[in-house]
Design a protein around this motif. Structure first.
Motif, PDB file in Angstrom:
ATOM      1  N   UNK A 134     -68.702  32.993  56.677  1.00  0.00           N
ATOM      2  CA  UNK A 134     -70.045  33.378  57.089  1.00  0.00           C
ATOM      3  C   UNK A 134     -70.117  34.737  57.739  1.00  0.00           C
ATOM      4  N   UNK A 135     -69.054  35.535  57.576  1.00  0.00           N
ATOM      5  CA  UNK A 135     -69.014  36.829  58.248  1.00  0.00           C
ATOM      6  C   UNK A 135     -68.745  37.918  57.232  1.00  0.00           C
ATOM      7  N   UNK A 136     -69.486  39.025  57.335  1.00  0.00           N
ATOM      8  CA  UNK A 136     -69.238  40.156  56.450  1.00  0.00           C
ATOM      9  C   UNK A 136     -68.549  41.245  57.256  1.00  0.00           C
ATOM     10  N   UNK A 137     -67.382  41.694  56.759  1.00  0.00           N
ATOM     11  CA  UNK A 137     -66.619  42.669  57.540  1.00  0.00           C
ATOM     12  C   UNK A 137     -66.087  43.743  56.606  1.00  0.00           C
ATOM     13  N   UNK A 138     -66.177  45.022  56.998  1.00  0.00           N
ATOM     14  CA  UNK A 138     -65.748  46.111  56.120  1.00  0.00           C
ATOM     15  C   UNK A 138     -64.289  45.942  55.673  1.00  0.00           C
ATOM     16  N   UNK A 139     -64.069  46.091  54.378  1.00  0.00           N
ATOM     17  CA  UNK A 139     -62.725  45.933  53.826  1.00  0.00           C
ATOM     18  C   UNK A 139     -61.740  46.893  54.463  1.00  0.00           C
ATOM     19  N   UNK A 140     -62.206  48.158  54.657  1.00  0.00           N
ATOM     20  CA  UNK A 140     -61.276  49.167  55.144  1.00  0.00           C
ATOM     21  C   UNK A 140     -60.745  48.821  56.529  1.00  0.00           C
ATOM     22  N   UNK A 141     -61.642  48.271  57.373  1.00  0.00           N
ATOM     23  CA  UNK A 141     -61.197  47.917  58.730  1.00  0.00           C
ATOM     24  C   UNK A 141     -60.197  46.756  58.690  1.00  0.00           C
ATOM     25  N   UNK A 142     -60.423  45.831  57.747  1.00  0.00           N
ATOM     26  CA  UNK A 142     -59.448  44.745  57.599  1.00  0.00           C
ATOM     27  C   UNK A 142     -58.097  45.316  57.189  1.00  0.00           C
ATOM     28  N   UNK A 143     -58.168  46.319  56.303  1.00  0.00           N
ATOM     29  CA  UNK A 143     -56.929  46.946  55.868  1.00  0.00           C
ATOM     30  C   UNK A 143     -56.205  47.600  57.050  1.00  0.00           C
ATOM     31  N   UNK A 144     -56.991  48.211  57.939  1.00  0.00           N
ATOM     32  CA  UNK A 144     -56.373  48.841  59.109  1.00  0.00           C
ATOM     33  C   UNK A 144     -55.629  47.809  59.949  1.00  0.00           C
ATOM     34  N   UNK A 145     -56.289  46.656  60.153  1.00  0.00           N
ATOM     35  CA  UNK A 145     -55.634  45.606  60.935  1.00  0.00           C
ATOM     36  C   UNK A 145     -54.338  45.188  60.259  1.00  0.00           C
ATOM     37  N   UNK A 146     -54.442  44.959  58.939  1.00  0.00           N
ATOM     38  CA  UNK A 146     -53.256  44.509  58.207  1.00  0.00           C
ATOM     39  C   UNK A 146     -52.159  45.570  58.267  1.00  0.00           C
ATOM     40  N   UNK A 147     -52.538  46.824  58.074  1.00  0.00           N
ATOM     41  CA  UNK A 147     -51.540  47.897  58.091  1.00  0.00           C
ATOM     42  C   UNK A 147     -50.891  47.991  59.464  1.00  0.00           C
ATOM     43  N   UNK A 148     -51.714  47.902  60.496  1.00  0.00           N
ATOM     44  CA  UNK A 148     -51.180  47.992  61.852  1.00  0.00           C
ATOM     45  C   UNK A 148     -50.201  46.867  62.129  1.00  0.00           C
ATOM     46  N   UNK A 149     -50.580  45.658  61.744  1.00  0.00           N
ATOM     47  CA  UNK A 149     -49.694  44.515  61.989  1.00  0.00           C
ATOM     48  C   UNK A 149     -48.418  44.648  61.163  1.00  0.00           C
ATOM     49  N   UNK A 150     -48.569  45.176  59.925  1.00  0.00           N
ATOM     50  CA  UNK A 150     -47.380  45.347  59.087  1.00  0.00           C
ATOM     51  C   UNK A 150     -46.421  46.339  59.719  1.00  0.00           C
ATOM     52  N   UNK A 151     -46.956  47.438  60.239  1.00  0.00           N
ATOM     53  CA  UNK A 151     -46.089  48.426  60.888  1.00  0.00           C
ATOM     54  C   UNK A 151     -45.419  47.813  62.120  1.00  0.00           C
ATOM     55  N   UNK A 152     -46.191  47.038  62.877  1.00  0.00           N
ATOM     56  CA  UNK A 152     -45.619  46.396  64.061  1.00  0.00           C
ATOM     57  C   UNK A 152     -44.465  45.488  63.658  1.00  0.00           C
TER      58      UNK A 152
END
Ligand code: ATP
Ligand code: MG
Lengths: 301, 249, 304
Positions: free
Chosen positions: C134-152
């Motif tokens: 039920x939530x719409x969220x920008x794809x790019x920001x999700x990618x940032x989260x994923x990228x950040x967690x991957x780097x961590x």
């Protein structure tokens, strides 16, 4: 020598028809006051505060806000500015002086950022636009609207503060402060509650910066959040270092050199910051004792 | 017998799994020298630090006279009259020898929140400071920067500072460390002279010094006080010989 | 409810980006004992290089790599020329020398790219939004989260599983031992510094499409990064991670909710002004509270 020059400056500027000299040097004197107050804690107490601009700003805003409410008597407004800055320093000092080293640097920066963003947020004080003053405060017998009068008031207050600080560092109190800088353990073992001494020095330094901020508000007839920015705090530290740590008078030269360099470099290139950064880098890396140490030669301790 | 000025009961301290004070009890009396000996890393310095208030014990009490000082900080204990010297010389390196001692005088005077008079020309500080320096034989070096003093001189300066505090209890952490033979002899003579007026706790590896100075000796091994008594009884105690004196004679 | 989740995701996204900077900063402090104020300049450089590479038609991934590479290169130069002279210096000297580096970097970037903000577009494939729960969220920001967690996660593996990581961990606590093992400490320092610079460059490049790429952008995030590592405990990667997430969440949620919470208790004008002020200073209050409570941060390291 320097002092004679400073006293002779206003008539000299008048004769040579260079009135802006007085303004430029007034600005130097005011910032030098803030730098000297910072040197008191950094140079003698080893307390590297990265938030000295906060007290400068609080002093300035006190003047502007009082003026906004119609209080323009300097004899009320200036002491109020000093007290306001001192109270802030007492609070920040009490909380920050439990930490040491880089933690102290960062917590003082954090408190200064709080002041900065608070000033940004308070719309009644102009927020990001700053707050202009309609007129300078009123001092009995002296007309501050006369640039020369303001100049001499700033010079007098700077000299008074330097004298006070010099007295302070030579006194019993100063012995403890300097001793704690070099060996806190030893001072505790002797029975000195070092925290209290550092706090007093921190408050005196904050008060000095508050006075400088008040004078700045009078001089510029304008205060803005810039006064509290972290780059401003950095500039105060740069002045202290350029002048040579722990020499009080050196901080005055430091302020003069920084402002002089800024306007000199700005005179012949738009990218003066790059040159200033390079010069600063060389000074920090290779000229440890600063300008004053260099001027005073090897016999200065 | 003289009064017990400092009394320690059930003192415990551990750094993680390393127990450095294991149920230590100890007394120091005025006019007596109580020596604390033990192998390197036994926990002597840490014990002294707890007495001085620099390190907080995990359990146990420390009494000064009839006052419980266990929770007081080092500065508060110093003001009560507990002075210490440091194993690793701890002085204000950029002050002169005289400045260092003057600070001790000043601390005792308890009027240091004085902002006006120059401390450098304050006879009330300078005269006693000079006297203390003369007493340890550093009179001629009064105006030398502390960091420029020779090692032996710095050890003497530590002692002069402690003397100027006019303490009731003097905690000394290896005052003889690094001194030459003659310097040690002089230090021992000095400590004998001081002894009657204070309660002295002396950490020392130099057995000659312990023999000459100590009225009582406690042996600390791995944080545990394994024996306590006169130098003679300690010297002949088989446990001590095994644990400590064994390789020393 | 979905608004709250959105704000939490925003905070998380901000937090992981801060972590990319915080990791390098805290390693450099832990191993070399240097406070580097110019770390934000490396981030700025990463953003500018990525934006101008993308502007010349480089594909997104290449632009990000260019930004990261440029930052790493600049980091090597910075370490060799300036930072290595600061190892044994007082913090004050380090603060001032790296403050000078900021002045140089800002003006240098202004000379190269000018003073007006540079734009970088979100790559075409990532411009949309994702809808879930039920939530719409920008794809790019999700990618940032994923990228950040991957780097961590990558950093975690690097530090805990590899030889370099072992040296880094040992270097923070037992310099002499590591030197005695015959490891070239100077080289190790340069590598660690370059690694930190690389991560800062990655952060700058990744954030370039959603921020104004301009001179001075480094300082804004630098101070937040310092708050994060100081809160977490200097020198600790784990501390930096938790500190960064705390800063990201507190800042984002503070801005979203403090004004709202003040509405019922204060006059509207006051609530606005006070709320704005309070939310801007929330992270600094957080830092002050942590330091007053634990003067060496949440996860203090060693005895430095
Ligand atoms: N702050 C500390 N944290 C952790 N361990 C410590 C700390 N201080 C001392 N130690 C350890 O406690 C033990 C006792 O140290 P201490 O300095 O008290 O010994 P000592 O008897 O004075 O030794 P020496 O004769 O060498 O002076 C040592 O193993 C030391 O490494
Ligand atoms: Mg010891």
């Amino acid at each position: 020598m320097t002092l004679a020059l400073l006293i002779a400056l206003p008539p000299l500027a008048a004769v040579l028809d260079q009135p802006f000299w007085v303004n430029t040097v007034t600005r130097i004197l005011i910032l030098a006051l803030a730098a000297v107050s910072l040197d008191l804690i950094v140079g003698y107490g080893g307390l590297v505060s990265f938030g000295h601009a906060a007290y400068f700003a609080v002093g300035g805003y006190t003047i502007a806000v009082l003026a906004q409410h119609g209080i323009d008597a300097a004899l009320i407004a200036w002491p109020a500015a000093v007290v306001a800055a001192a109270v802030l320093a007492a609070i920040v000092g009490t909380l920050s002086l439990r930490t040491t080293g880089i933690f102290f640097i960062m917590i003082t920066l954090a408190f200064a950022q709080m002041v900065f963003f608070t000033l940004v947020a308070v719309k009644a004080w102009g927020g990001n636009d700053g707050l202009p003053l309609d007129a300078r405060s009123v001092l009995p017998l002296v007309n501050l609207r006369d640039p020369n009068a303001l100049y001499f008031v700033c010079l007098g207050l700077l000299l008074a503060f330097v004298a006070l600080a010099a007295q302070l560092v030579e006194s019993r109190f100063g012995m403890v402060l300097r001793g704690a800088r070099s060996s806190e353990r030893r001072m505790l073992a002797l029975g000195f509650p070092t925290f209290r001494y550092k706090l007093v020095a921190f408050v005196v330094a904050g008060a000095g910066a508050g006075l400088a901020g008040a004078l700045w508000a009078e001089y510029a007839r304008f205060v803005s959040t810039d006064m509290a920015s972290w780059t401003r705090s950095g500039e105060f530290l740069v002045m202290v270092i350029l002048g040579g740590l722990g020499s009080l008078v050196g901080a005055i030269y430091g302020a003069a050199v920084l402002l002089g360099l800024e306007s000199f470099l700005a005179g012949f290139t738009e990218h003066w910051m790059l040159l200033l950064g390079a010069i600063l880098l060389v000074v920090v890396l290779f000229a440890k004792r600063g300008l004053y140490g260099w001027l005073a030669g090897a016999n200065d301790g | 017998m003289a009064d017990t000025v400092l009394a320690v009961r059930g003192l415990r301290k551990a750094f993680g799994a390393l127990v450095v004070s294991d149920d230590v009890a100890l007394e120091v009396r005025t006019g007596e020298c109580h020596a604390l000996i033990g192998p390197n890393g036994a926990g002597k310095t840490t014990l002294l630090a707890q007495l001085a208030g620099e390190v907080a014990p995990d359990a146990g009490t420390i009494r000064f006279g009839d006052r419980d000082v266990t929770r007081l900080g080092p500065d508060a204990r110093a003001r009560l009259g507990i002075a210490r010297s440091f194993q690793i010389t701890t002085i204000v390196a950029d002050f002169t020898a005289e400045d260092n001692v003057a600070l001790a005088v000043q601390a005792r005077a308890a009027t240091s929140m004085r902002f006006w008079r120059s401390a450098a020309r304050d006879a009330a500080l300078r005269d006693p400071a000079r006297a203390a320096l003369v007493r340890v034989g550093l009179g001629p070096r009064a105006n030398t920067r502390a960091s420029d003093l020779a090692h032996g001189e710095q050890r003497l300066l530590e002692l002069a500072i402690a003397l100027a505090q006019e303490p009731a209890v003097l905690l000394l952490d290896e005052p003889m460390a690094g001194l030459g033979h003659d310097e040690s002899r002089a230090m021992i003579a000095l400590l004998r002279e001081i002894k009657p007026a204070v309660a002295m706790l002396l950490i020392e590896h130099d057995m000659q010094a312990v023999a000459e100075l100590a009225d009582r000796v406690t042996v600390l091994v791995a944080g545990h006080a394994i024996a306590s008594g006169s130098y003679e009884t300690i010297r002949t105690d088989p446990r001590v010989r095994e644990a400590y004196l064994g390789d020393d004679g | 409810m979905s608004l709250a989740i959105e704000q939490i995701l925003n905070g998380l996204q901000f937090g992981v980006m801060i972590f990319l900077l915080a990791a390098g900063l805290t390693l450099v402090f832990g191993i070399m004992g240097v406070i580097n104020l110019a770390h934000g300049s490396l981030y700025m450089l990463g953003a500018f290089v990525a934006a101008s590479a993308a502007g010349r038609g480089a594909p997104f991934v290449l632009a990000v790599l260019a930004g990261a590479g440029a930052a790493a290169l600049a980091g090597v130069v910075m370490e060799l020329v300036v930072i290595r002279r600061l190892y044994r210096r007082e913090h004050l000297d380090q603060v001032l020398a790296t403050f000078a580096l900021i002045l140089i970097a800002n003006d240098g970037v202004a000379i190269a790219w000018g003073k007006t903000p540079v734009r970088m577009d979100v790559p075409g494939a990532l411009t949309g939004a994702v809808t879930f729960a039920g939530l719409t969220y920008p794809t790019y920001r999700l990618l940032l989260i994923a990228a950040g967690l991957a780097v961590a996660a990558g950093l975690y593996v690097l530090i805990s599983r590899t030889r370099l990581g072992m040296l880094i961990r040992a270097g923070a606590t037992h310099r002499e031992t590591v030197a005695a093992l015959g490891v070239d400490i100077a080289k190790l320092n340069t590598i660690v510094f370059a690694l930190g610079a690389l991560l800062a460059g990655v952060a700058g490049a990744l954030l370039a499409p959603i921020l104004a790429v301009q001179v001075g952008m480094g300082e804004q995030i630098l101070i937040l990064t310092f708050v994060a590592i100081v809160v977490g405990g200097l020198g600790s990667i784990r501390g930096a991670f938790i500190g960064a997430l705390l800063v990201g969440l507190v800042d984002t949620l503070g801005r979203a909710y403090i004004p709202v919470l003040l509405k019922p208790v204060a006059a509207p004008a006051l609530a606005d002004s006070l709320g704005g002020g309070l939310s801007a200073i929330a992270i600094y209050v957080l830092m002050a509270i942590v330091l007053v409570w634990k003067p060496r941060g949440l996860f203090p390291v060693g005895s430095r």
